[in-house]
Motif scaffolding. Sequence first.
Motif, PDB file in Angstrom:
ATOM      1  N   ALA A   6     -29.503 -32.644  -4.273  1.00 27.75           N
ATOM      2  CA  ALA A   6     -29.435 -31.815  -5.483  1.00 27.75           C
ATOM      3  C   ALA A   6     -28.888 -32.658  -6.624  1.00 27.75           C
ATOM      4  O   ALA A   6     -28.031 -33.515  -6.402  1.00 27.75           O
ATOM      5  CB  ALA A   6     -28.550 -30.604  -5.241  1.00 27.75           C
ATOM      6  N   PRO A   7     -29.361 -32.497  -7.819  1.00 27.12           N
ATOM      7  CA  PRO A   7     -30.282 -31.478  -8.308  1.00 27.12           C
ATOM      8  C   PRO A   7     -31.757 -31.865  -8.212  1.00 27.12           C
ATOM      9  O   PRO A   7     -32.632 -31.055  -8.507  1.00 27.12           O
ATOM     10  CB  PRO A   7     -29.884 -31.329  -9.770  1.00 27.12           C
ATOM     11  N   ARG A  20     -34.004 -29.539  -3.649  1.00 22.39           N
ATOM     12  CA  ARG A  20     -33.159 -28.442  -3.190  1.00 22.39           C
ATOM     13  C   ARG A  20     -33.516 -28.043  -1.767  1.00 22.39           C
ATOM     14  O   ARG A  20     -34.630 -28.279  -1.299  1.00 22.39           O
ATOM     15  CB  ARG A  20     -33.351 -27.226  -4.096  1.00 22.39           C
ATOM     16  N   HIS A  21     -32.550 -27.405  -1.123  1.00 24.22           N
ATOM     17  CA  HIS A  21     -32.766 -26.862   0.216  1.00 24.22           C
ATOM     18  C   HIS A  21     -34.016 -25.979   0.181  1.00 24.22           C
ATOM     19  O   HIS A  21     -34.160 -25.134  -0.692  1.00 24.22           O
ATOM     20  CB  HIS A  21     -31.542 -26.049   0.638  1.00 24.22           C
ATOM     21  N   ASN A  62     -26.546 -36.079  -4.782  1.00 18.04           N
ATOM     22  CA  ASN A  62     -25.353 -35.245  -4.922  1.00 18.04           C
ATOM     23  C   ASN A  62     -24.149 -36.080  -4.472  1.00 18.04           C
ATOM     24  O   ASN A  62     -23.939 -36.290  -3.282  1.00 18.04           O
ATOM     25  CB  ASN A  62     -25.493 -33.984  -4.073  1.00 18.04           C
ATOM     26  N   PRO A 107     -27.810 -29.799   0.755  1.00 19.39           N
ATOM     27  CA  PRO A 107     -27.649 -30.057  -0.681  1.00 19.39           C
ATOM     28  C   PRO A 107     -27.537 -31.527  -1.079  1.00 19.39           C
ATOM     29  O   PRO A 107     -27.256 -31.822  -2.237  1.00 19.39           O
ATOM     30  CB  PRO A 107     -26.324 -29.346  -0.973  1.00 19.39           C
TER      31      PRO A 107
END
Length: 107
Positions: free
Chosen positions: A18-19, A22-23, A72, A15
Amino acid sequence: MPNPFGLFAVLVRGPSMAPTLRHGDLLLVRRGGRAVRPGDIVVATFRTRPDLLVVKRAVRADDGGWWVRGDNELVTDDSRAYGVADVRGRVLLRYWPRPGRPRYRPV
């Protein structure tokens, strides 16, 4: 046979971006090409962890490499933990599952 365009694919795991990413996102990355600039999303290895290939955002040139961070803020597996990174390529686009260019973000 080596790719004459310097292109390779990378799978995002975890993560940390993110945003923006994404994984499970699949990225097309280019080795070479224009110089990396702050705000670019790059694939890199940390000098202290050369076995770890990461997708991060370039923040600033530092000590012949780059200081990189994830988007993130809650995940700190970036230069805050591992120091300077050497860029292996610049992310051009995400081709799966939501094709498009990841957004540029000034840092």
